[in-house]
Design a protein around this motif. Sequence first.
Motif, short mmCIF file in Angstrom:
data_model
loop_
_atom_site.label_atom_id
_atom_site.label_comp_id
_atom_site.label_asym_id
_atom_site.label_seq_id
_atom_site.Cartn_x
_atom_site.Cartn_y
_atom_site.Cartn_z
N LYS A 161 0.84 -1.20 0.00
CA LYS A 161 0.00 0.00 0.00
C LYS A 161 0.87 1.25 0.00
N PHE A 162 1.91 1.24 0.81
CA PHE A 162 2.83 2.38 0.87
C PHE A 162 3.49 2.61 -0.48
N LEU A 163 3.93 1.52 -1.11
CA LEU A 163 4.60 1.62 -2.41
C LEU A 163 3.66 2.16 -3.48
N MET A 164 2.42 1.67 -3.50
CA MET A 164 1.46 2.10 -4.52
C MET A 164 1.12 3.57 -4.35
N ARG A 165 1.04 4.04 -3.12
CA ARG A 165 0.74 5.46 -2.90
C ARG A 165 1.91 6.34 -3.32
N ASN A 166 3.12 5.88 -3.12
CA ASN A 166 4.27 6.65 -3.58
C ASN A 166 4.38 6.65 -5.10
N LEU A 167 4.00 5.54 -5.74
CA LEU A 167 3.96 5.51 -7.20
C LEU A 167 2.90 6.47 -7.73
#
Length: 266
Positions: free
Chosen positions: A112-118
């Motif tokens: 989830k953290f990675l997708m939000r940063n993307l």
Amino acid sequence: ARQFLRVTKQYLPHVARLCLISTFLEDGIRMWFQWSEQRDYIDGTWNCGYFLATIFVFTNLFGQLSGCILVLSRNFVQYACFGLFGIIALQCNLSGVLTCFLLSNSILWDLKFLMRNLALGGGLLLLLAESRSEGKSMFAGVPTMRESSPKQYMQLGGRVLLVLMFMTLLHFDMNFFSILQNIVGTALIILVAIGFKTKLAALTLVIWLFGINIYFNAFWTVPAYKPMHDFLKYDFFQTMSVIGGLLLVVALGPGGVSMDEKKKEW
């Protein structure tokens, strides 16, 4: 959507840029006022030493605040975008993922953290595409191509990355409200990604995401000394940045690689 643009076209791009860089601005200001706490936290978490921790905090502080100033002043925007891309990569790879792992030990939380940063990176891609457009328009009267391929694909990549934010909001409950929200949300993010009825779909997502953000990330209702206050505040401003990216889509359109653009040829 056309009526909304007609009323807001003078200031919508400025609001979009301010929303887009809000997460960097908030984080940079927080590091300014919590310099020693941030440095001690990095040192204690990574055991990297006082000097490296100081370098990390200074890089984040200077990179984010200088990038925000350049974006808001419309000077060297492309360099500012590349610098903010570097900040995202630095925080995601070194700080964010490690912190999430230590606090939750959850692969899903890290995803989830990675997708939000993307998604945040997608907003910067749209900002970069806008700056390329402004640079070309400075040479008035000089014939140019209708739209450059790099800009088209930056807008496409920005749209696709932006919708990753909404994939983190989908719920797998079996109640009626969750099912309806998933169906409507999925339909809207597909429309934005493929560029069909893009401005209307992006504007609808802005309204939906803003409502969710106010309801679920109300950090002002949590005392400042509680850890949840910082987590909600981080999510709030990161979501505002994605809203800024969507507002850029509303203001500038989907670009050349989209069904809306292809319809003009049909």
